[in-house]
Design a protein around this motif. Structure first.
Motif, PDB file in Angstrom:
ATOM      1  N   ARG A   1       0.830  -1.201   0.000  1.00  0.00           N
ATOM      2  CA  ARG A   1       0.000   0.000   0.000  1.00  0.00           C
ATOM      3  C   ARG A   1       0.867   1.255   0.000  1.00  0.00           C
ATOM      4  N   GLY A   2       1.957   1.230   0.775  1.00  0.00           N
ATOM      5  CA  GLY A   2       2.846   2.376   0.803  1.00  0.00           C
ATOM      6  C   GLY A   2       3.441   2.662  -0.566  1.00  0.00           C
TER       7      GLY A   2
ATOM      8  N   THR B   1       0.681   3.916  -2.939  1.00  0.00           N
ATOM      9  CA  THR B   1       0.329   5.299  -2.663  1.00  0.00           C
ATOM     10  C   THR B   1       1.420   6.248  -3.142  1.00  0.00           C
TER      11      THR B   1
ATOM     12  N   GLY C   1      -1.665   9.381   2.367  1.00  0.00           N
ATOM     13  CA  GLY C   1      -1.846   7.933   2.249  1.00  0.00           C
ATOM     14  C   GLY C   1      -0.591   7.167   2.598  1.00  0.00           C
ATOM     15  N   LEU C   2       0.548   7.710   2.217  1.00  0.00           N
ATOM     16  CA  LEU C   2       1.822   7.071   2.546  1.00  0.00           C
ATOM     17  C   LEU C   2       2.033   7.038   4.055  1.00  0.00           C
TER      18      LEU C   2
ATOM     19  N   ALA D   1      -0.444   4.435   5.602  1.00  0.00           N
ATOM     20  CA  ALA D   1       0.000   3.058   5.419  1.00  0.00           C
ATOM     21  C   ALA D   1       1.139   2.721   6.367  1.00  0.00           C
TER      22      ALA D   1
ATOM     23  N   GLY E   1      -5.179   5.325   3.642  1.00  0.00           N
ATOM     24  CA  GLY E   1      -3.971   4.508   3.617  1.00  0.00           C
ATOM     25  C   GLY E   1      -3.946   3.481   4.729  1.00  0.00           C
TER      26      GLY E   1
END
Length: 431
Positions: free
Chosen positions: A147-148, A151, A269-270, A273, A324
């Motif tokens: 996810r990281g 994003t 978002g980063l 996450a 995130g």
């Protein structure tokens, strides 16, 4: 590999690289396609049609796609889907060169890209727990990294690059995304093949699809995890449909600035996450999911009232952080509690509910903006997100989540109900 060592296998690195490269191309298209559409029309409903087209494959083929993924080799499904999407984008680039690009063609491209995404995402979701031995801690770590990277690439690096590439020519961002899909397909082909679950009784495709759908609707935790993105997609697509127009008309943001606005969301978002695992440990997964849902709703409310680009960017960053964290915690929980033979169908059913809601959000956003004001879809989206938080809070409470994890803990043994044929599955009745 044992759960105590908690080391990600080498194959995960290749999967992570493939999805990172592909996500960069997605970020390029995410910024470029709306701007490309704006060169053809300023009609909000036409823009909504393109947005909705990308979600229709989930409405038409969602559960059946999951049943097929549970029958097929999941690695093969992933690389073929990415290779097909690379070819599709190359065709779209050729149409731009020939000056035959149109709203209807962009909608068709969005639909076929969505169909490829259906098969790739479902197969990847089902493949990951097999690769990691269904270890909850490893799944959370892996999803945090995936996810990281997604994003960072699709939101942080991709949108400004998409805006810049579009300035070089209409075909450039399309070709860049095509190359990213091609690289991803080549990397996925090198992944190890995982054994497919073999059902004790051969069933029809429709019967298998129904078994996966009923599994989701019988389980309160899985249903809560599915309802949240379903309602959320109505809200987020209403926002996304008018965001480019809102940024241009109300915030005075130019083409390059729009890419930076999307980057603000990706930055949040980063961060989300990265701290998801901490939130899950500190608050419990259920409470953490409730808190992130509330944060998303309040952030969209702030975006709707934003008087300038800076406040809008901050609101999107906060919303991105909530999203995130959610996109790490929710999939990890689902992958930990769903039996391997049902993983493709459960994943596709959950995603189908979310994606089927998206066209409603897209057309709702276009209609509200046309009928009332460009800010109206944003206020409506905030109200939906906050209402959804109240509804799903009890369904994914800490108590229910812990019960689901305890019930799934013995999974993997041949005598455990979670390993049996879906038609005989009773393990989802946790409560």
């Amino acid at each position: 590999m044992t759960a105590g060592i908690r080391q990600l296998p080498t194959g995960f690195g290749r999967l992570w690289t493939a999805q990172t490269v592909s996500s960069l191309g997605d970020g390029v298209s995410h910024a470029a396609l709306p701007l490309l559409a704006l060169t053809l029309t300023r009609d909000p409903m036409a823009l909504a049609a393109i947005t909705a087209a990308g979600t229709l494959p989930w409405l038409l083929f969602g559960v059946l796609g999951g049943a097929l993924v549970d029958r097929w080799d999941r690695r093969r499904v992933m690389w073929i889907a990415d290779a097909a999407r690379a070819v599709l984008l190359a065709i779209a680039a050729a149409a731009a060169v020939l000056d035959v690009l149109s709203i209807s063609l962009l909608a068709a491209v969005a639909f076929l890209l969505g169909l490829g995404g259906l098969f790739f995402d479902t197969a990847a979701t089902a493949y990951l727990p097999d690769l990691l031995g269904r270890d909850p801690a490893l799944l959370e770590r892996a999803n945090s990294r995936l996810r990281g990277a997604q994003t960072a690439m699709s939101g942080f690096a991709g949108p400004p690059a998409g805006s810049a590439l579009l300035a070089l020519g209409r075909t450039v961002p399309l070709l860049a995304d095509a190359v990213s899909f091609l690289v991803s397909a080549l990397l996925v082909r090198t992944l190890p093949t995982m054994p497919r679950p073999v059902p004790k009784v051969r069933e029809s495709l429709l019967r298998q699809a129904r078994a996966g759908a009923s599994y989701v609707f019988r389980d309160r935790v899985l249903l809560g995890l599915a309802l949240r993105p379903a309602v959320g997609n109505v809200a987020f697509l209403a926002v996304e449909t008018v965001l480019a127009l809102f940024a241009h008309e109300r915030l005075g943001i130019d083409t390059y600035g729009f890419g930076l606005l999307l980057t603000a969301e990706a930055t949040g978002g980063l961060l989300g996450a990265g701290i998801a695992s901490y939130l899950g440990r500190r608050l419990g997964t259920g409470t953490a999911l409730t808190c992130t849902a509330a944060v998303e709703g309040l952030a969209i409310l702030g975006l709707a009232a934003a008087p300038n680009p800076y406040v809008a960017g901050l609101a999107l960053a906060i919303c991105g952080a909530g999203m995130g964290a959610t996109m790490v915690l929710a999939p990890s929980l689902r992958q930990a509690i769903v039996p391997a033979p049902l993983m493709g169908r459960v994943a596709s059913t959950s995603r189908m509910l979310a994606m089927c809601a998206a066209p409603i959000g897209a057309f709702l956003g276009g209609w509200l903006a046309t009928t009332y004001d460009i800010r109206t879809p944003l206020y409506a989206a905030a109200g939906l997100l906050l209402a959804m938080t109240a509804v799903t809070a009890s369904m994914t409470s800490n108590r229910r989540v812990e019960a689901a994890l305890r019930a799934a803990a013995p999974a993997g043994g041949p005598d455990h109900p979670a390993s049996k044929d879906p038609a005989q599955e009773n393990a989802s009745d946790l409560l």
